[in-house]
Design a protein around this motif. Sequence first.
Motif, PDB file in Angstrom:
ATOM      1  N   SER A 191      -1.651  -2.621   7.532  1.00  8.49           N
ATOM      2  CA  SER A 191      -1.991  -1.836   6.354  1.00  8.49           C
ATOM      3  C   SER A 191      -1.087  -0.615   6.353  1.00  8.49           C
ATOM      4  CB  SER A 191      -3.464  -1.400   6.392  1.00  8.49           C
ATOM      5  OG  SER A 191      -3.768  -0.578   5.293  1.00  8.49           O
ATOM      6  N   LEU A 192      -0.154  -0.566   5.410  1.00  8.87           N
ATOM      7  CA  LEU A 192       0.856   0.485   5.380  1.00  8.87           C
ATOM      8  C   LEU A 192       0.634   1.415   4.196  1.00  8.87           C
ATOM      9  CD1 LEU A 192       3.884  -1.817   6.284  1.00  8.87           C
ATOM     10  CD2 LEU A 192       2.619  -0.301   7.823  1.00  8.87           C
ATOM     11  N   ASN A 193       1.295   2.547   4.204  1.00 10.22           N
ATOM     12  CA  ASN A 193       1.079   3.579   3.182  1.00 10.22           C
ATOM     13  C   ASN A 193       2.368   3.799   2.404  1.00 10.22           C
ATOM     14  OD1 ASN A 193       0.415   5.807   1.649  1.00 10.22           O
ATOM     15  ND2 ASN A 193      -0.493   6.963   3.319  1.00 10.22           N
ATOM     16  N   SER A 194       2.403   3.286   1.173  1.00  9.58           N
ATOM     17  CA  SER A 194       3.601   3.424   0.339  1.00  9.58           C
ATOM     18  C   SER A 194       3.709   4.793  -0.314  1.00  9.58           C
ATOM     19  CB  SER A 194       3.606   2.337  -0.749  1.00  9.58           C
ATOM     20  OG  SER A 194       2.496   2.468  -1.622  1.00  9.58           O
ATOM     21  N   SER A 199      10.809   6.077   5.402  1.00 12.99           N
ATOM     22  CA  SER A 199      12.237   5.927   5.649  1.00 12.99           C
ATOM     23  C   SER A 199      12.509   5.683   7.124  1.00 12.99           C
ATOM     24  CB  SER A 199      12.980   7.184   5.192  1.00 12.99           C
ATOM     25  OG  SER A 199      12.534   8.320   5.928  1.00 12.99           O
ATOM     26  N   GLU A 200      13.726   5.221   7.403  1.00 11.53           N
ATOM     27  CA  GLU A 200      14.147   4.988   8.788  1.00 11.53           C
ATOM     28  C   GLU A 200      13.954   6.276   9.595  1.00 11.53           C
ATOM     29  OE1 GLU A 200      15.706   2.500  11.797  1.00 11.53           O
ATOM     30  OE2 GLU A 200      15.347   1.989   9.687  1.00 11.53           O
ATOM     31  N   GLY A 201      13.269   6.173  10.718  1.00 10.51           N
ATOM     32  CA  GLY A 201      13.026   7.336  11.562  1.00 10.51           C
ATOM     33  C   GLY A 201      11.723   8.048  11.280  1.00 10.51           C
ATOM     34  N   TYR A 223       0.077  -5.250   3.883  1.00  7.18           N
ATOM     35  CA  TYR A 223      -0.311  -4.848   2.540  1.00  7.18           C
ATOM     36  C   TYR A 223      -0.098  -3.353   2.362  1.00  7.18           C
ATOM     37  CZ  TYR A 223      -5.023  -3.843   4.609  1.00  7.18           C
ATOM     38  OH  TYR A 223      -6.085  -3.397   5.373  1.00  7.18           O
ATOM     39  N   PHE A 224       0.437  -2.995   1.198  1.00  6.59           N
ATOM     40  CA  PHE A 224       0.599  -1.595   0.788  1.00  6.59           C
ATOM     41  C   PHE A 224       0.656  -1.563  -0.727  1.00  6.59           C
ATOM     42  CE2 PHE A 224       4.614  -3.353   2.345  1.00  6.59           C
ATOM     43  CZ  PHE A 224       5.531  -3.127   1.335  1.00  6.59           C
ATOM     44  N   HIS A 225       0.320  -0.422  -1.319  1.00  5.91           N
ATOM     45  CA  HIS A 225       0.011  -0.357  -2.743  1.00  5.91           C
ATOM     46  C   HIS A 225       1.175  -0.721  -3.671  1.00  5.91           C
ATOM     47  CE1 HIS A 225      -1.868   0.849  -6.467  1.00  5.91           C
ATOM     48  NE2 HIS A 225      -0.916   1.748  -6.682  1.00  5.91           N
ATOM     49  N   LYS A 226       2.262  -0.001  -3.582  1.00  3.45           N
ATOM     50  CA  LYS A 226       3.348  -0.200  -4.543  1.00  3.45           C
ATOM     51  C   LYS A 226       4.202  -1.409  -4.165  1.00  3.45           C
ATOM     52  CE  LYS A 226       3.861   4.603  -6.066  1.00  3.45           C
ATOM     53  NZ  LYS A 226       4.656   5.832  -5.913  1.00  3.45           N
ATOM     54  N   PRO A 227       4.515  -2.255  -5.144  1.00  2.00           N
ATOM     55  CA  PRO A 227       5.413  -3.372  -4.848  1.00  2.00           C
ATOM     56  C   PRO A 227       6.861  -2.915  -4.785  1.00  2.00           C
ATOM     57  CG  PRO A 227       4.738  -3.459  -7.139  1.00  2.00           C
ATOM     58  CD  PRO A 227       3.994  -2.307  -6.514  1.00  2.00           C
ATOM     59  N   ALA A 228       7.591  -3.472  -3.847  1.00  2.00           N
ATOM     60  CA  ALA A 228       9.025  -3.210  -3.802  1.00  2.00           C
ATOM     61  C   ALA A 228       9.742  -4.008  -4.876  1.00  2.00           C
ATOM     62  CB  ALA A 228       9.567  -3.568  -2.422  1.00  2.00           C
ATOM     63  N   TYR A 229       9.222  -5.230  -5.155  1.00  2.00           N
ATOM     64  CA  TYR A 229       9.862  -6.110  -6.126  1.00  2.00           C
ATOM     65  C   TYR A 229       8.790  -6.772  -6.977  1.00  2.00           C
ATOM     66  CZ  TYR A 229      13.726  -5.227  -3.033  1.00  2.00           C
ATOM     67  OH  TYR A 229      14.676  -4.585  -2.285  1.00  2.00           O
ATOM     68  N   ASN A 238      10.789   3.981  -3.696  1.00  2.00           N
ATOM     69  CA  ASN A 238      11.728   4.026  -2.565  1.00  2.00           C
ATOM     70  C   ASN A 238      11.048   3.743  -1.237  1.00  2.00           C
ATOM     71  OD1 ASN A 238      13.850   4.596  -4.270  1.00  2.00           O
ATOM     72  ND2 ASN A 238      13.860   6.790  -3.881  1.00  2.00           N
ATOM     73  N   ASP A 239       9.884   4.348  -1.014  1.00  2.00           N
ATOM     74  CA  ASP A 239       9.191   4.112   0.259  1.00  2.00           C
ATOM     75  C   ASP A 239       8.639   2.698   0.327  1.00  2.00           C
ATOM     76  OD1 ASP A 239       9.407   6.649   1.746  1.00  2.00           O
ATOM     77  OD2 ASP A 239       8.327   7.492   0.053  1.00  2.00           O
ATOM     78  N   ALA A 240       8.210   2.151  -0.814  1.00  2.00           N
ATOM     79  CA  ALA A 240       7.754   0.759  -0.833  1.00  2.00           C
ATOM     80  C   ALA A 240       8.900  -0.181  -0.465  1.00  2.00           C
ATOM     81  CB  ALA A 240       7.198   0.414  -2.210  1.00  2.00           C
ATOM     82  N   ARG A 241      10.086   0.101  -0.973  1.00  2.00           N
ATOM     83  CA  ARG A 241      11.236  -0.749  -0.638  1.00  2.00           C
ATOM     84  C   ARG A 241      11.617  -0.603   0.834  1.00  2.00           C
ATOM     85  NH1 ARG A 241      15.279  -2.106  -5.593  1.00  2.00           N
ATOM     86  NH2 ARG A 241      13.625  -2.637  -7.080  1.00  2.00           N
ATOM     87  N   ALA A 242      11.478   0.598   1.357  1.00  2.00           N
ATOM     88  CA  ALA A 242      11.756   0.792   2.783  1.00  2.00           C
ATOM     89  C   ALA A 242      10.770  -0.007   3.629  1.00  2.00           C
ATOM     90  CB  ALA A 242      11.681   2.277   3.138  1.00  2.00           C
ATOM     91  N   LEU A 243       9.497  -0.003   3.228  1.00  2.00           N
ATOM     92  CA  LEU A 243       8.494  -0.778   3.963  1.00  2.00           C
ATOM     93  C   LEU A 243       8.777  -2.271   3.850  1.00  2.00           C
ATOM     94  CD1 LEU A 243       5.218   1.158   3.044  1.00  2.00           C
ATOM     95  CD2 LEU A 243       6.372   1.115   5.261  1.00  2.00           C
TER      96      LEU A 243
END
Length: 342
Positions: A191-194, A199-201, A223-229, A238-243
């Motif tokens: 369970s991640l937080n978008s 970001s890296e680091g 699972y995390f809220h915002k879709p990357a795609y 941006n953070d969703a895409r990083a995840l």
Amino acid sequence: MKKTAFRTLLATTVALILVAGTEGQVFSVAASGIRSLASPLQSDMFDTNRVHKLDVTLPFSVLAAGDIASCANGGYLGRTDRNLRYAVGLPRAEATPNEGMIDTTSILEQHPETAVLALGDLVYKRGEAVGFEDCYDPYWGAAWERTWPTPGNHEYHSPLAYAYFDYWQDRAGPDRSGYYALQAGNWLILSLNSEIDASEGSAQAKWAKEVLAAHPDSCTAAYFHKPAYSSVVRSGSNDARALFRLVAEAGVRFVLHGHNHFYERTAPLDAEGKPTEGGTIAFVVGAGGKSTQGNIEPAAFSERLIAGTTGVLKLTFTDEAAIWTYLTAPGSEETDSGLIPC
């Protein structure tokens, strides 16, 4: 003007701005801060690596959806009035629920023993404390003890998502960072937080890499809220895409999102969102109460898109696969189902 009078005027002006700018939440925020200082959020549900082991045997199922509760509240003045009444303990009129949430609540009631993954934007408009108590809790709140949430952008429309963390306590993770992992049999589900730095680091990225590396033989999902795609592209991803990049590079089988108010399943994608054999499948399940009407043009990577109805995704995990079925509201014949090998 004397200094004392000026200071009084300044303090009054600041107070009015805080009340107006937070729609009356400032008092609830203050109470939350006092509680946090008096008894910081602690949890014995998670090990030192932020992993909670679910007491289940395979196969086991979960229900997943986001973007849920949106009760009628009279706009800005109505929200301010409800927030102020909540903050000082005055009675409030019963909140009028959105029809879509009633439909998905009935789906939860049909599966009373099934765990729930709440995919963010759980109460509109600002994820405030009175919204959780008066709008979300009388409906989806019946599943509180079997729900594992992730925050959305609307939770962070309240300062530091204070109401989200106050409501969920340690079910939102071992602290107020909003990320953790669940272990069930040979499955590890992150369970991640978008809505925070991924970001890296960043602390979240470092933890996610560490926990995935510590479970090399597990089947994995996230699972995390915002879709990357998704077929609908929105700002602030941006953070969703990083995840997504992080979990796709680690070979995570699929991810679940909310945010867009429809259902979508993509083809398997690589870390940059390009279709590839053996990649990571993305599900958007953002119609847990909200629902986009009208036609949506599917993106080239989209394999199934259902709009115009609310719904909940049911996933059943076995030793070798995850089996999915999209459960829609009464009156809809739309569905989607399939199997993802571990």
